[in-house]
Design a protein around this motif. Structure first.
Motif, PDB file in Angstrom:
ATOM      1  N   UNK A 162      -2.561   1.744  -2.524  1.00 39.04           N
ATOM      2  CA  UNK A 162      -3.928   1.268  -2.800  1.00 39.04           C
ATOM      3  C   UNK A 162      -3.918   0.137  -3.820  1.00 39.04           C
ATOM      4  N   UNK A 163      -3.238   0.329  -4.942  1.00 33.29           N
ATOM      5  CA  UNK A 163      -3.248  -0.698  -5.996  1.00 33.29           C
ATOM      6  C   UNK A 163      -2.547  -1.968  -5.542  1.00 33.29           C
ATOM      7  N   UNK A 164      -1.484  -1.818  -4.763  1.00 32.54           N
ATOM      8  CA  UNK A 164      -0.772  -3.012  -4.295  1.00 32.54           C
ATOM      9  C   UNK A 164      -1.600  -3.780  -3.265  1.00 32.54           C
ATOM     10  N   UNK A 165      -2.350  -3.052  -2.442  1.00 33.36           N
ATOM     11  CA  UNK A 165      -3.221  -3.734  -1.480  1.00 33.36           C
ATOM     12  C   UNK A 165      -4.302  -4.533  -2.212  1.00 33.36           C
ATOM     13  N   UNK A 166      -4.889  -3.940  -3.247  1.00 34.22           N
ATOM     14  CA  UNK A 166      -5.913  -4.653  -4.013  1.00 34.22           C
ATOM     15  C   UNK A 166      -5.296  -5.845  -4.739  1.00 34.22           C
ATOM     16  N   UNK A 167      -4.115  -5.657  -5.318  1.00 35.89           N
ATOM     17  CA  UNK A 167      -3.423  -6.763  -5.993  1.00 35.89           C
ATOM     18  C   UNK A 167      -3.212  -7.934  -5.040  1.00 35.89           C
ATOM     19  N   UNK A 168      -2.714  -7.638  -3.852  1.00 31.81           N
ATOM     20  CA  UNK A 168      -2.416  -8.698  -2.886  1.00 31.81           C
ATOM     21  C   UNK A 168      -3.701  -9.353  -2.399  1.00 31.81           C
ATOM     22  N   UNK A 169      -4.736  -8.542  -2.200  1.00 33.94           N
ATOM     23  CA  UNK A 169      -6.027  -9.095  -1.792  1.00 33.94           C
ATOM     24  C   UNK A 169      -6.560 -10.069  -2.829  1.00 33.94           C
ATOM     25  N   UNK A 269      -9.525  -7.044 -14.789  1.00 34.32           N
ATOM     26  CA  UNK A 269      -9.029  -7.510 -16.085  1.00 34.32           C
ATOM     27  C   UNK A 269      -7.517  -7.338 -16.195  1.00 34.32           C
ATOM     28  N   UNK A 270      -7.019  -6.111 -16.000  1.00 34.39           N
ATOM     29  CA  UNK A 270      -5.608  -5.834 -16.262  1.00 34.39           C
ATOM     30  C   UNK A 270      -4.670  -6.435 -15.224  1.00 34.39           C
ATOM     31  N   UNK A 271      -5.080  -6.432 -13.936  1.00 37.00           N
ATOM     32  CA  UNK A 271      -4.155  -6.816 -12.871  1.00 37.00           C
ATOM     33  C   UNK A 271      -4.503  -8.177 -12.255  1.00 37.00           C
ATOM     34  N   UNK A 272      -5.549  -8.807 -12.763  1.00 37.09           N
ATOM     35  CA  UNK A 272      -5.952 -10.102 -12.197  1.00 37.09           C
ATOM     36  C   UNK A 272      -6.010 -11.170 -13.285  1.00 37.09           C
ATOM     37  N   UNK A 273      -7.030 -11.106 -14.131  1.00 40.83           N
ATOM     38  CA  UNK A 273      -7.194 -12.151 -15.146  1.00 40.83           C
ATOM     39  C   UNK A 273      -6.063 -12.128 -16.178  1.00 40.83           C
ATOM     40  N   UNK A 274      -5.709 -10.946 -16.689  1.00 44.66           N
ATOM     41  CA  UNK A 274      -4.672 -10.869 -17.725  1.00 44.66           C
ATOM     42  C   UNK A 274      -3.325 -11.351 -17.195  1.00 44.66           C
ATOM     43  N   UNK A 275      -3.014 -11.019 -15.952  1.00 38.28           N
ATOM     44  CA  UNK A 275      -1.744 -11.456 -15.359  1.00 38.28           C
ATOM     45  C   UNK A 275      -1.751 -12.961 -15.132  1.00 38.28           C
ATOM     46  N   UNK A 276      -2.891 -13.503 -14.694  1.00 37.14           N
ATOM     47  CA  UNK A 276      -2.983 -14.948 -14.475  1.00 37.14           C
ATOM     48  C   UNK A 276      -2.863 -15.724 -15.782  1.00 37.14           C
ATOM     49  N   UNK A 277      -3.387 -15.162 -16.875  1.00 33.51           N
ATOM     50  CA  UNK A 277      -3.292 -15.830 -18.178  1.00 33.51           C
ATOM     51  C   UNK A 277      -1.847 -15.902 -18.650  1.00 33.51           C
ATOM     52  N   UNK A 278      -1.119 -14.825 -18.508  1.00 34.29           N
ATOM     53  CA  UNK A 278       0.246 -14.794 -19.021  1.00 34.29           C
ATOM     54  C   UNK A 278       1.224 -15.538 -18.101  1.00 34.29           C
ATOM     55  N   UNK A 295       3.871 -19.951 -24.159  1.00 34.09           N
ATOM     56  CA  UNK A 295       3.990 -18.676 -23.445  1.00 34.09           C
ATOM     57  C   UNK A 295       3.668 -17.500 -24.372  1.00 34.09           C
ATOM     58  N   UNK A 296       4.102 -17.590 -25.624  1.00 32.29           N
ATOM     59  CA  UNK A 296       3.800 -16.534 -26.597  1.00 32.29           C
ATOM     60  C   UNK A 296       2.293 -16.479 -26.859  1.00 32.29           C
ATOM     61  N   UNK A 297       1.660 -17.635 -26.968  1.00 30.04           N
ATOM     62  CA  UNK A 297       0.207 -17.679 -27.166  1.00 30.04           C
ATOM     63  C   UNK A 297      -0.512 -17.035 -25.991  1.00 30.04           C
ATOM     64  N   UNK A 298      -0.082 -17.376 -24.767  1.00 33.87           N
ATOM     65  CA  UNK A 298      -0.701 -16.799 -23.575  1.00 33.87           C
ATOM     66  C   UNK A 298      -0.485 -15.295 -23.509  1.00 33.87           C
ATOM     67  N   UNK A 299       0.667 -14.829 -23.977  1.00 30.63           N
ATOM     68  CA  UNK A 299       0.931 -13.386 -23.996  1.00 30.63           C
ATOM     69  C   UNK A 299      -0.035 -12.669 -24.933  1.00 30.63           C
ATOM     70  N   UNK A 300      -0.261 -13.233 -26.115  1.00 27.33           N
ATOM     71  CA  UNK A 300      -1.194 -12.625 -27.070  1.00 27.33           C
ATOM     72  C   UNK A 300      -2.625 -12.635 -26.529  1.00 27.33           C
ATOM     73  N   UNK A 301      -3.006 -13.741 -25.886  1.00 26.89           N
ATOM     74  CA  UNK A 301      -4.348 -13.811 -25.292  1.00 26.89           C
ATOM     75  C   UNK A 301      -4.483 -12.778 -24.188  1.00 26.89           C
ATOM     76  N   UNK A 302      -3.447 -12.644 -23.373  1.00 27.97           N
ATOM     77  CA  UNK A 302      -3.473 -11.677 -22.276  1.00 27.97           C
ATOM     78  C   UNK A 302      -3.629 -10.252 -22.799  1.00 27.97           C
ATOM     79  N   UNK A 303      -2.905  -9.929 -23.878  1.00 30.87           N
ATOM     80  CA  UNK A 303      -3.042  -8.594 -24.483  1.00 30.87           C
ATOM     81  C   UNK A 303      -4.471  -8.358 -24.948  1.00 30.87           C
ATOM     82  N   UNK A 304      -5.064  -9.389 -25.539  1.00 31.34           N
ATOM     83  CA  UNK A 304      -6.434  -9.262 -26.027  1.00 31.34           C
ATOM     84  C   UNK A 304      -7.415  -9.069 -24.883  1.00 31.34           C
ATOM     85  N   UNK A 305      -7.228  -9.820 -23.796  1.00 26.36           N
ATOM     86  CA  UNK A 305      -8.124  -9.717 -22.648  1.00 26.36           C
ATOM     87  C   UNK A 305      -8.003  -8.342 -21.997  1.00 26.36           C
TER      88      UNK A 305
END
Length: 610
Positions: A162-169, A269-278, A295-305
């Protein structure tokens, strides 16, 4: 450990990037090579390539200090038969969401026998997307996933089907959504970076942690603001999936008022926007992997998001559970109620079936206006005088046109009444750049001043109507003139449309999918995993069908078998279909090899390149 990224450029060359991911903090770029596609067409290909520096216009870098690379490239040919050969397999797969239990369906069985679920997920998602069957299938496998979820705070956190289908979608459907939402701010971060390190251990000499924290806060605020304001751009399909997940979660955990939000936020948030940010390069938001500091900055932003997007996460107990003390201190600067309410409003918007004001205010929001031509409604014949110049205005509540700007509207269509917005065939009135707004009465035919303007209006209208409950699935691409529809020749004006609606999402997100090719790939996966199909069939027989000696649990412990009889029946259908397709492929290959010249387009040379 090293890894390679491969891309095909517009000048017909394969670019291979080599990275070292031995550093836990940051992947290190080692070099890249470019191989012309014409070289790969040769029968024998053996060569070492000197790694080159990243292509950035700087020619001063030494190329002999980066080492060299040798590739082993394999070419695999898909032999796709005519569509009618796949009818049985396609129908068996598409009815998977109706099979009870869903674990006995052909699609689910495919994911069980494949060594890596991702091999099965990609062609399944694309096939279901192509045939408009993805939402019910995701709902069915998500419901199965929820049966094994014991705690609400772990909902949809694993790598299930289920989660992988949504991720791919989301990757397929959400490309444009990410581009319009995140690309401007990601470009700013990468092109004009500010120091954002707040970990005392990683601070460099001369760094000021307070200034860095302010910089990080600025970036997080900006990214978060763009996300929570973006609900109107969220593709319809994503909204439909989120709506299903939200209600399934609320049904599974009826006593938890927050689970309906966490079910959606765990994806968006966790599997779409945060992954795209990092990893912006993975989602084509940036051309290359960012440098170490960015890349470190994007990682910190992703954690925050991720944390901001988790409904109810900004409580004191949650803050105290941060592994990193510096992140806990950083989040104390956020106003809890303000951010949680913004997240709640956003999640409501992207998982609702009702139209909402995009800004959450009571007054209608002005979205677009401009001068175009409209055809008089109800006219049955073609005539230049039927087209009048009018001033059009689109708000979050209504679509109107006026004789002149700042005049009272002549005609008003409430947004909730719009059923579809589609292009109109040029042949209808021998005019270009036309589109139609279907709203229950006579279609409103409009001619824009150019193709760009037409696309912008279609996109804007589609965005504000994406949640309308009575959206049409079919429409007429041409007009009804002289007593018949020009497209299908039907003589009744109320006849259902002859073409499937395409404007659920912006024009540049339309997905080109070859359904037969995806079905062929699924057939190939079943063929490769034939032995596992047989083991699963034996397990079902051991459990219930033949009532024979029960096998040891290890023989089928890796399979999900809820109903052995239903699973056994589906397996027999799969094996029978695969055997028939095997015969068809053999006949086709023999016919092609005997009738087509070797090396021709019909019978190309297939070889292994090393």
């Amino acid at each position: 450990m090293c890894w390679c990224g491969i891309a095909v450029s517009q000048i017909l060359a394969v670019r291979v990037d080599l990275w070292n991911n031995g550093n836990l903090v940051q992947d290190i770029f080692l070099g890249e090579i470019k191989v012309p596609v014409k070289v790969l067409r040769n029968d024998s290909f053996q060569a070492w390539y000197l790694l080159q520096p990243r292509e950035n216009g700087n020619k001063s870098s030494k190329t002999d200090d980066l080492g060299s690379l040798r590739l082993n490239i394999c070419y695999t040919e898909d032999c796709v038969l005519p569509s009618e050969y796949y009818t049985s397999l396609r129908n068996l797969l598409l009815k998977s969401s109706d099979v009870q239990p869903v674990s006995a369906s052909a699609a689910y069985i495919l994911s069980e026998v494949c060594r890596d679920k991702y091999d099965a997920v990609l062609p399944l998602v694309r096939l279901f997307l192509h045939h408009h069957k993805l939402v019910p299938f995701v709902a069915a496998v998500a419901e199965l996933d929820l049966k094994d979820t014991q705690e609400a705070n772990t909902i949809f956190r694993g790598n299930s089907l289920a989660t992988r289908c949504v991720d791919e979608m989301m990757k397929i459907v959400g490309k444009h959504y990410l581009k319009v939402t995140l690309k401007p701010v990601i470009d700013e971060i990468c092109e004009s970076p500010k120091p954002c390190e707040i970990d005392p251990i990683k601070l460099r000499e001369g760094d000021n942690v307070e200034i860095n924290m302010e910089n990080l806060r600025y970036y997080v605020d900006k990214v978060f603001r763009e996300i929570v304001r973006s609900s109107i751009s969220c593709p319809t399909l994503m909204c439909d999936v989120f709506y299903s997940l939200r209600h399934l979660a609320a049904k599974r955990f009826p006593n938890d008022p927050h689970v309906q939000y966490s079910a959606v936020s765990s994806f968006v948030f966790l599997r779409f926007f945060a992954v795209a940010v990092v990893s912006p390069h993975t989602f084509h938001l940036r051309p290359h992997h960012p440098d170490a500091q960015t890349s470190r900055t994007l990682t910190l932003i992703s954690k925050a998001i991720q944390t901001l997007g988790s409904w109810g996460s900004l409580t004191k107990s949650k803050l105290s559970s941060f592994k990193e003390t510096f992140m806990c201190e950083f989040f104390k600067t956020f106003q809890e109620e303000k951010f949680t309410e913004s997240v709640k409003k956003f999640l409501d918007d992207v998982s609702s079936t009702e139209s909402k004001e995009p800004s959450g205010v009571s007054e209608p929001v002005h979205l677009k206006e401009g001068e175009m031509y409209k055809r008089a409604q109800g006219r049955t014949r073609i005539g230049k005088k039927n087209f009048k110049k009018r001033w059009f205005c689109l708000t979050s509540r209504e679509f109107t046109y006026h004789k002149q700007q700042d005049k009272e509207p002549i005609f008003t269509i409430p947004i909730k009444n719009i059923l579809a917005v589609e292009k109109l065939d040029e042949s209808s009135f021998n005019k270009k750049n036309m589109f139609q707004v279907l709203h229950g009465e006579k279609p409103l035919y409009i001619q824009a001043n150019n193709c760009v303007e037409a696309s912008e209006w279609i996109e804007a209208l589609c965005r504000v109507t994406r949640c309308n409950q009575k959206r049409l699935s079919f429409y007429h691409p041409s007009a009804f003139l002289n007593g018949n529809w020009l497209c299908c020749k039907a003589t009744t004006e109320s006849t259902e449309g002859c073409a499937r609606c395409t404007a659920d999402v912006p024009a540049d997100t339309q997905i080109e999918i070859d359904g037969d090719r995806e079905t062929e790939r699924i057939y190939s996966l079943f063929t490769i995993n034939r032995s596992k199909l047989q083991k699963l069939e034996e397990a079902c027989g051991s459990i219930a069908v033949y009532q024979g000696p029960r096998k040891e649990p290890d023989d089928y412990s890796n399979f999900t078998i809820e109903d052995s009889v239903a699973t056994f029946h589906t397996l027999q259908q799969i094996i029978d279909i695969v055997e028939k397709l095997n015969e068809s492929h053999e006949k086709y290959q023999k016919k092609r090899s005997s009738s087509a010249k070797y090396g021709s387009e019909e019978n190309p040379i297939v070889g292994k390149v090393s």
